[in-house]
Structure formats: C-alpha cells, structure tokens
Design an enzyme around this catalytic site. Structure first.
Site, PDB file in Angstrom:
ATOM      1  N   CYS A  30       0.829  -1.215   0.000  1.00  0.00           N
ATOM      2  CA  CYS A  30       0.000   0.000   0.000  1.00  0.00           C
ATOM      3  C   CYS A  30       0.867   1.269   0.000  1.00  0.00           C
ATOM      4  CB  CYS A  30      -0.912  -0.053   1.229  1.00  0.00           C
ATOM      5  SG  CYS A  30      -1.784   1.478   1.593  1.00  0.00           S
ATOM      6  N   CYS A  33      -0.001   3.849   2.652  1.00  0.00           N
ATOM      7  CA  CYS A  33       0.446   3.357   3.971  1.00  0.00           C
ATOM      8  C   CYS A  33       1.909   3.728   4.197  1.00  0.00           C
ATOM      9  CB  CYS A  33       0.278   1.845   4.077  1.00  0.00           C
ATOM     10  SG  CYS A  33      -1.423   1.271   3.941  1.00  0.00           S
TER      11      CYS A  33
END
Length: 106
Positions: A30, A33
């Site tokens: 991600c 993230c």
C-alpha cells in the site's frame, strides 16, 4: 517506533491497554500506507508514555481487520478503554492526527 501487533496480541496490546491506543491498519503493498508511516512513527515518539501506537498488517492479520470492518487502508482506529472512539481513513496531516491523539488524552 510503532509496536507491531498481530491477531494474537491485539486483545492484550489494544483492548486491555491502560493507556489509549492508535492502531494503524496497513499493508506492505500500500503506497499511501508507506506515506503515512513516517508520520505515525513521529507521533509514536511524541506521545510516548501517553498513547500507545501500534501497527497491524492486514494481510497477515485478517481476523482483527474483518472484526473492525477494515475495507480501505491506511485506516487508523483510536481506542480508549478497549473501545473505538475515533477513526481516520487515508493519509492525513500530522497536525490532524496529533489533535485526535490529544483528544484521547482529554
């Protein structure tokens, strides 16, 4: 540095914690993230001893992710006394997250 937790340690580290807890639900693949990680790490240092900051990889720990209905990442859940009291989805400015952490202490 944030505490790495798992499905197995979630109850002890988050739900049974005497201090408020910020849990960062993330995954290695991600991009957002990864963008949020340095912010979460800075907050972990700034709030050390006041708010516990934990990270849980949703790919390796699907039980907790499903239990809390995590559909988008990064998702940050703010816990106080074992209950979710706030939630943020996506990358947010450090100041906004710090405000939410201060609210946990108030």
């Amino acid at each position: 540095m944030s505490l790495e937790i798992s499905d197995q340690t979630f109850k002890e580290e988050v739900l049974s914690s005497k201090e408020p807890v910020l849990v960062d639900f993330w995954a290695e693949w991600c991009g957002p993230c990864r963008s949020l990680k340095p912010i979460v790490d800075e907050l972990s240092e700034e709030f050390k001893g006041k708010v516990k900051v934990a990270k849980i990889d949703i790919d390796a720990n699907q039980e907790v992710s499903v239990e809390y209905g995590i559909r988008n990442i990064p998702t940050l859940l703010f816990f106080k006394n074992g209950q979710v009291v706030d939630k943020v989805i996506g990358v947010q400015p450090k100041e906004k997250l710090a405000e939410k952490m201060n609210a946990l202490l108030g």
